[in-house]
Scaffold this motif. Structure first.
Motif, PDB file in Angstrom:
ATOM      1  N   ASN A  14       0.805  -1.326   0.043  1.00 42.77           N
ATOM      2  CA  ASN A  14      -0.063  -0.015   0.030  1.00 42.77           C
ATOM      3  C   ASN A  14       0.937   1.335   0.133  1.00 42.77           C
ATOM      4  N   ILE A  15       1.298   1.391  -1.118  1.00 42.63           N
ATOM      5  CA  ILE A  15       2.246   2.605  -1.378  1.00 42.63           C
ATOM      6  C   ILE A  15       1.729   3.668  -2.537  1.00 42.63           C
ATOM      7  N   THR A  16       1.476   4.725  -2.141  1.00 42.46           N
ATOM      8  CA  THR A  16       1.030   5.593  -2.902  1.00 42.46           C
ATOM      9  C   THR A  16       1.994   7.230  -3.122  1.00 42.46           C
ATOM     10  N   GLY A  17       1.316   7.715  -4.182  1.00 42.44           N
ATOM     11  CA  GLY A  17       2.373   9.195  -4.177  1.00 42.44           C
ATOM     12  C   GLY A  17       3.701   9.091  -5.228  1.00 42.44           C
ATOM     13  N   ALA A  18       3.896   9.869  -6.135  1.00 39.43           N
ATOM     14  CA  ALA A  18       4.891   9.691  -7.063  1.00 39.43           C
ATOM     15  C   ALA A  18       6.213   9.464  -6.130  1.00 39.43           C
TER      16      ALA A  18
END
Length: 403
Positions: free
Chosen positions: A312-316
């Motif tokens: 669960n990893i998000t963001g550029a």
């Protein structure tokens, strides 16, 4: 310590499916609760000894009819390249022995979830009998498949019941999907997964059952990361849950570091990790970040299938770090799967590691899982990760970030 977990939206949207099957729901709940409160359940002085087996994972065959590009087994650098297919088949564990293993676990107080994968598990002779046998013992069976033979087996899978059907879908159209998951002989796997989804959905309606839960598994790569929303929209009326993986892979530097570390710990060189050396990362992290954000927004709609991103990893910036900095673990600093899940390879070898299974503690052809579960070799491995920390390849392992 960060753990992977079943999202709240997944639980809320599919809670009613499992009400008629408390023997499934309770086991799922116990696994998740123990995982989230692991450090309370396992004190510092447990000497690598594990409690109940929560999941028994069987990589039941090495045979596969696809050559998926991001696969560590048969992919671009897969560790099974060059292996004799007939020999791999001869080394497989018999269905009868698996049934004995199931019974032995129950007899010894272990009633885990049973997870079949491969290779392609539907190519294993007797797989349907094993699914039914596990369900009869109240060991909830699940399968991860590329869709092969699922359509013809739909009635039996629903009746068993199979509680979770995971089908790999890497593209919203035949061109992208079949390019990423090319079939031996040029068969149309995209057509096969659609037939599988239709057959299982029909069988559920005909038998008036809500199981299996149908999950789409998508491995995010350079070739499909611009089309994740398209995958969702194409299949949102055919599946119950979407799972998007950020790819399990390591770079050459990480592979060499792992070899040194593994040899220092255990006295021999590993080889399986070499199958996961690749270069599959997207080339525009802003686009990927927007795609994932959009998927999560779709997931929040009341009547839409939920989305799970693993890890669960998000963001550029975080996504770029995931694919380019293999030292970043994003808080996933403790492996709990080695205390909850047992991994059995197609030849019967038992390993603590899901993806990098060079370390073998025994074989179920001449021992039971319960005999091996807290053997000296198993406890030594757990203790090594506990006292010396993760190994280099652990930072991109399903057992750490996706279990």
């Amino acid at each position: 310590m960060k753990r992977s977990c079943i999202g709240v939206e997944v639980i809320l949207k599919h809670f009613l499916r499992f009400l008629p099957y408390p023997w499934i729901g309770v086991k799922l709940a116990k696994l998740e609760i123990e995982k989230q409160f692991f450090n309370l359940v396992y004190p510092n002085d447990n000497a690598g000894r594990a409690r109940k087996i929560r999941q028994a994972s069987f990589r039941i065959t090495d045979l596969c009819n696809l050559r998926c590009r991001t696969c560590g087994q048969w992919g671009e650098k897969g560790f099974l390249h060059g292996k004799d297919l007939k020999e791999l088949k001869r080394e497989e564990v018999s269905p009868g022995r698996y049934q004995e293993i199931f019974v032995d676990m129950v007899r010894n107080g272990h009633r885990p979830l049973i997870y079949f994968w491969g290779g392609e598990p539907m190519l294993y002779d007797g797989i349907l009998d094993l699914i039914e046998g596990a369900a009869d013992l109240r060991l909830p069976p699940a399968i991860a498949t590329n869709g092969t033979h699922i359509a013809g087996a739909a009635d039996r899978l629903v009746k068993a019941p199979l509680y979770l059907l995971q089908i790999s879908i890497d593209g919203h159209c035949a061109e992208i999907h079949n390019n990423l998951r090319p079939a031996i002989g040029g068969a149309d796997n995209f057509k096969e997964i659609n037939s599988a989804l239709e057959a299982v959905t029909y069988a559920r309606k005909a038998q008036k059952k809500n199981l299996p839960l149908i999950a789409s598994l998508t491995v995010i790569s350079r070739d499909n990361f611009r089309h994740l929303e398209d995958i969702y929209e194409t299949f949102c009326h055919k599946v119950d849950l979407f799972v998007f993986y950020l790819s399990w892979w390591i770079d050459e530097e990480g592979a060499r570091s792992h070899e040194k570390d593994f040899y220092r710990r255990f006295g021999f060189l590993p080889t399986k990790h070499r199958g996961w050396v690749g270069d599959w990362q997207p080339d525009d992290y802003q686009v990927l970040a927007r795609q994932l954000k959009s998927l999560l927004a779709r997931s929040r709609r009341l009547n839409s299938p939920p989305v799970t991103i693993i890890p669960n990893i998000t963001g550029a910036e975080n996504l770029k770090a995931y694919y380019t900095d293999h030292g970043s673990t994003f808080g996933f600093d403790q492996c709990v799967s080695i205390y909850q899940a047992v991994e059995v390879n197609s030849n019967g070898d038992v390993s603590p590691c899901r993806d990098y299974h060079d370390y073998v503690v025994g074989n179920i052809k001449n021992a039971t899982i319960t005999e091996l579960w807290n053997s000296v070799a198993y406890r030594d491995f757990r203790q090594s990760l506990k006292t010396e920390g993760l190994m280099p390849v652990c930072s991109r392992c399903c057992g750490l970030m996706g279990y």
